[in-house]
Design a protein around this motif. Structure first.
Motif, PDB file in Angstrom:
ATOM      1  N   LEU A  87       0.831  -1.205   0.000  1.00 25.97           N
ATOM      2  CA  LEU A  87       0.000   0.000   0.000  1.00 25.97           C
ATOM      3  C   LEU A  87       0.859   1.245   0.000  1.00 25.97           C
ATOM      4  O   LEU A  87       0.614   2.197  -0.753  1.00 25.97           O
ATOM      5  CB  LEU A  87      -0.928  -0.014   1.217  1.00 25.97           C
ATOM      6  CG  LEU A  87      -1.771   1.246   1.439  1.00 25.97           C
ATOM      7  CD1 LEU A  87      -2.669   1.525   0.240  1.00 25.97           C
ATOM      8  CD2 LEU A  87      -2.605   1.108   2.704  1.00 25.97           C
ATOM      9  N   GLN A  88       1.889   1.264   0.826  1.00 25.94           N
ATOM     10  CA  GLN A  88       2.754   2.436   0.895  1.00 25.94           C
ATOM     11  C   GLN A  88       3.464   2.683  -0.434  1.00 25.94           C
ATOM     12  O   GLN A  88       3.631   3.821  -0.874  1.00 25.94           O
ATOM     13  CB  GLN A  88       3.796   2.266   2.008  1.00 25.94           C
ATOM     14  CG  GLN A  88       4.607   3.530   2.283  1.00 25.94           C
ATOM     15  CD  GLN A  88       3.733   4.686   2.738  1.00 25.94           C
ATOM     16  OE1 GLN A  88       3.020   4.560   3.725  1.00 25.94           O
ATOM     17  NE2 GLN A  88       3.783   5.791   2.015  1.00 25.94           N
ATOM     18  N   SER A  89       3.843   1.587  -1.108  1.00 24.62           N
ATOM     19  CA  SER A  89       4.486   1.711  -2.418  1.00 24.62           C
ATOM     20  C   SER A  89       3.536   2.326  -3.433  1.00 24.62           C
ATOM     21  O   SER A  89       3.928   3.190  -4.236  1.00 24.62           O
ATOM     22  CB  SER A  89       4.956   0.331  -2.891  1.00 24.62           C
ATOM     23  OG  SER A  89       5.513   0.398  -4.176  1.00 24.62           O
ATOM     24  N   ASP A  90       2.275   1.903  -3.396  1.00 24.73           N
ATOM     25  CA  ASP A  90       1.271   2.466  -4.314  1.00 24.73           C
ATOM     26  C   ASP A  90       1.042   3.944  -4.027  1.00 24.73           C
ATOM     27  O   ASP A  90       0.906   4.756  -4.957  1.00 24.73           O
ATOM     28  CB  ASP A  90      -0.049   1.708  -4.169  1.00 24.73           C
ATOM     29  CG  ASP A  90       0.034   0.280  -4.703  1.00 24.73           C
ATOM     30  OD1 ASP A  90       1.004  -0.025  -5.421  1.00 24.73           O
ATOM     31  OD2 ASP A  90      -0.866  -0.531  -4.376  1.00 24.73           O
ATOM     32  N   VAL A  91       1.009   4.305  -2.754  1.00 21.53           N
ATOM     33  CA  VAL A  91       0.821   5.702  -2.373  1.00 21.53           C
ATOM     34  C   VAL A  91       1.997   6.547  -2.860  1.00 21.53           C
ATOM     35  O   VAL A  91       1.822   7.648  -3.405  1.00 21.53           O
ATOM     36  CB  VAL A  91       0.661   5.834  -0.845  1.00 21.53           C
ATOM     37  CG1 VAL A  91       0.712   7.301  -0.427  1.00 21.53           C
ATOM     38  CG2 VAL A  91      -0.647   5.214  -0.391  1.00 21.53           C
ATOM     39  N   ASN A  92       3.211   6.034  -2.669  1.00 20.25           N
ATOM     40  CA  ASN A  92       4.402   6.777  -3.086  1.00 20.25           C
ATOM     41  C   ASN A  92       4.436   6.981  -4.600  1.00 20.25           C
ATOM     42  O   ASN A  92       4.808   8.062  -5.087  1.00 20.25           O
ATOM     43  CB  ASN A  92       5.665   6.043  -2.634  1.00 20.25           C
ATOM     44  CG  ASN A  92       5.841   6.058  -1.131  1.00 20.25           C
ATOM     45  OD1 ASN A  92       5.250   6.874  -0.425  1.00 20.25           O
ATOM     46  ND2 ASN A  92       6.657   5.151  -0.615  1.00 20.25           N
ATOM     47  N   ALA A  93       4.045   5.935  -5.336  1.00 19.05           N
ATOM     48  CA  ALA A  93       4.032   6.029  -6.796  1.00 19.05           C
ATOM     49  C   ALA A  93       3.006   7.056  -7.260  1.00 19.05           C
ATOM     50  O   ALA A  93       3.265   7.850  -8.182  1.00 19.05           O
ATOM     51  CB  ALA A  93       3.728   4.663  -7.402  1.00 19.05           C
ATOM     52  N   PHE A  94       1.864   7.058  -6.604  1.00 18.61           N
ATOM     53  CA  PHE A  94       0.820   8.028  -6.943  1.00 18.61           C
ATOM     54  C   PHE A  94       1.287   9.455  -6.652  1.00 18.61           C
ATOM     55  O   PHE A  94       1.123  10.369  -7.461  1.00 18.61           O
ATOM     56  CB  PHE A  94      -0.439   7.703  -6.153  1.00 18.61           C
ATOM     57  CG  PHE A  94      -1.538   8.728  -6.275  1.00 18.61           C
ATOM     58  CD1 PHE A  94      -2.222   8.900  -7.468  1.00 18.61           C
ATOM     59  CD2 PHE A  94      -1.887   9.522  -5.190  1.00 18.61           C
ATOM     60  CE1 PHE A  94      -3.232   9.845  -7.579  1.00 18.61           C
ATOM     61  CE2 PHE A  94      -2.892  10.463  -5.293  1.00 18.61           C
ATOM     62  CZ  PHE A  94      -3.568  10.631  -6.487  1.00 18.61           C
ATOM     63  N   GLN A  95       1.915   9.634  -5.486  1.00 10.34           N
ATOM     64  CA  GLN A  95       2.378  10.958  -5.098  1.00 10.34           C
ATOM     65  C   GLN A  95       3.448  11.469  -6.063  1.00 10.34           C
ATOM     66  O   GLN A  95       3.484  12.650  -6.424  1.00 10.34           O
ATOM     67  CB  GLN A  95       2.952  10.920  -3.680  1.00 10.34           C
ATOM     68  CG  GLN A  95       3.302  12.288  -3.114  1.00 10.34           C
ATOM     69  CD  GLN A  95       2.081  13.160  -2.903  1.00 10.34           C
ATOM     70  OE1 GLN A  95       1.203  12.816  -2.125  1.00 10.34           O
ATOM     71  NE2 GLN A  95       2.019  14.274  -3.614  1.00 10.34           N
ATOM     72  N   GLU A  96       4.307  10.552  -6.524  1.00  8.92           N
ATOM     73  CA  GLU A  96       5.367  10.948  -7.462  1.00  8.92           C
ATOM     74  C   GLU A  96       4.778  11.430  -8.778  1.00  8.92           C
ATOM     75  O   GLU A  96       5.244  12.421  -9.361  1.00  8.92           O
ATOM     76  CB  GLU A  96       6.301   9.759  -7.709  1.00  8.92           C
ATOM     77  CG  GLU A  96       7.477  10.092  -8.605  1.00  8.92           C
ATOM     78  CD  GLU A  96       8.424   8.921  -8.787  1.00  8.92           C
ATOM     79  OE1 GLU A  96       9.394   9.062  -9.545  1.00  8.92           O
ATOM     80  OE2 GLU A  96       8.170   7.857  -8.178  1.00  8.92           O
ATOM     81  N   LYS A  97       3.735  10.734  -9.250  1.00 11.36           N
ATOM     82  CA  LYS A  97       3.087  11.159 -10.490  1.00 11.36           C
ATOM     83  C   LYS A  97       2.419  12.519 -10.322  1.00 11.36           C
ATOM     84  O   LYS A  97       2.433  13.352 -11.242  1.00 11.36           O
ATOM     85  CB  LYS A  97       2.060  10.114 -10.917  1.00 11.36           C
ATOM     86  CG  LYS A  97       2.674   8.815 -11.413  1.00 11.36           C
ATOM     87  CD  LYS A  97       1.608   7.798 -11.787  1.00 11.36           C
ATOM     88  CE  LYS A  97       2.228   6.489 -12.252  1.00 11.36           C
ATOM     89  NZ  LYS A  97       1.188   5.483 -12.582  1.00 11.36           N
ATOM     90  N   ILE A  98       1.818  12.730  -9.153  1.00 12.18           N
ATOM     91  CA  ILE A  98       1.200  14.028  -8.877  1.00 12.18           C
ATOM     92  C   ILE A  98       2.260  15.131  -8.893  1.00 12.18           C
ATOM     93  O   ILE A  98       2.082  16.194  -9.494  1.00 12.18           O
ATOM     94  CB  ILE A  98       0.469  14.010  -7.523  1.00 12.18           C
ATOM     95  CG1 ILE A  98      -0.762  13.093  -7.587  1.00 12.18           C
ATOM     96  CG2 ILE A  98       0.073  15.415  -7.080  1.00 12.18           C
ATOM     97  CD1 ILE A  98      -1.866  13.603  -8.469  1.00 12.18           C
ATOM     98  N   ASP A  99       3.390  14.883  -8.225  1.00 15.23           N
ATOM     99  CA  ASP A  99       4.459  15.878  -8.138  1.00 15.23           C
ATOM    100  C   ASP A  99       5.012  16.236  -9.509  1.00 15.23           C
ATOM    101  O   ASP A  99       5.405  17.386  -9.760  1.00 15.23           O
ATOM    102  CB  ASP A  99       5.596  15.355  -7.251  1.00 15.23           C
ATOM    103  CG  ASP A  99       5.178  15.225  -5.795  1.00 15.23           C
ATOM    104  OD1 ASP A  99       4.151  15.828  -5.410  1.00 15.23           O
ATOM    105  OD2 ASP A  99       5.861  14.497  -5.035  1.00 15.23           O
ATOM    106  N   LYS A 100       5.062  15.254 -10.400  1.00 15.38           N
ATOM    107  CA  LYS A 100       5.625  15.488 -11.732  1.00 15.38           C
ATOM    108  C   LYS A 100       4.580  15.972 -12.736  1.00 15.38           C
ATOM    109  O   LYS A 100       4.898  16.232 -13.892  1.00 15.38           O
ATOM    110  CB  LYS A 100       6.273  14.210 -12.252  1.00 15.38           C
ATOM    111  CG  LYS A 100       7.514  13.798 -11.474  1.00 15.38           C
ATOM    112  CD  LYS A 100       8.116  12.517 -12.042  1.00 15.38           C
ATOM    113  CE  LYS A 100       9.372  12.123 -11.290  1.00 15.38           C
ATOM    114  NZ  LYS A 100       9.965  10.863 -11.825  1.00 15.38           N
TER     115      LYS A 100
END
Length: 205
Positions: A87-100
């Motif tokens: 779950l944390q990995s999915d959250v981090n991946a989502f946040q990275e896409k948002i940031d970029k």
């Protein structure tokens, strides 16, 4: 698009997994006393006592059931950790896409809703496993306590002591801080409990 700050609580949830370890059992039994136990010299009607900590550490049934419980807890903890990390990995991946800026607003909202559901599902699973561990621990302790109580009742039918007190602690044991060693029946109880446990196991095989 504003930087998403959802799911920071996931870190706390995953970190909280370590609390499952609180259900683990006591340390392995200490080395048994090599000296032969002699029958207790306290006469009928005496008030005697035993060290519950020693009984729990040296009672073979307590150690066997404790090992089984520890294995179950470790298995549950590993699965909870695996799901939490995913779950944390999915959250981090989502946040990275948002940031970029790689997601449109509609796509980001859809993925955000999906992650919210994943987080809720994980929280429910985590709570369920915490309850499961607590129940397993309670059942194990009840089984041990019941076996000790049944043996002491049978033991006292012969000894006929007026009172048998359980004491605990090493530095300043409670409720008995000091007493006549001849009234300490700890060794006799441990020997009898282990003999009874061996007998019970043999009968069940």
């Amino acid at each position: 698009m504003k930087k998403t700050t959802l799911f920071l609580s996931v870190l706390a949830v995953v970190a909280g997994i370590a609390t499952l370890n609180s259900c683990q059992t006591t340390a392995p039994a200490t080395e048994a006393n090599n000296e032969e136990n002699t029958d207790n010299s306290a006469p009928k009607g005496s008030i005697v006592y035993f060290n519950l900590d020693r009984v729990m550490n040296e009672y073979d049934m307590a150690n066997d059931l404790g090992s089984i419980l520890q294995t179950k807890v470790q298995s549950i903890e590993q699965e909870v950790t695996r799901r939490g990390n995913k779950l944390q990995s999915d959250v981090n991946a989502f946040q990275e896409k948002i940031d970029k800026g790689l997601l449109t607003r509609s796509t980001a909202e859809a993925q955000n809703e999906k992650l919210v559901k994943q987080q809720n599902d994980f929280q429910n699973y985590y709570n369920q496993k915490q309850q499961e561990v607590a129940e397993e621990q309670a059942v194990t302790m009840n089984q041990i306590a019941n076996a000790i109580k049944e043996y002491i009742d049978k033991f006292n039918e012969e000894k006929q002591y007026s009172l048998i007190i359980a004491t605990a602690g090493d530095i300043l044991p409670q409720p008995i801080v000091a007493g006549d060693p001849s009234l300490d029946i700890t060794d006799i109880l441990i020997e009898g409990l282990n003999a009874e446990y061996v007998k019970t196991k043999n009968e069940s095989n």
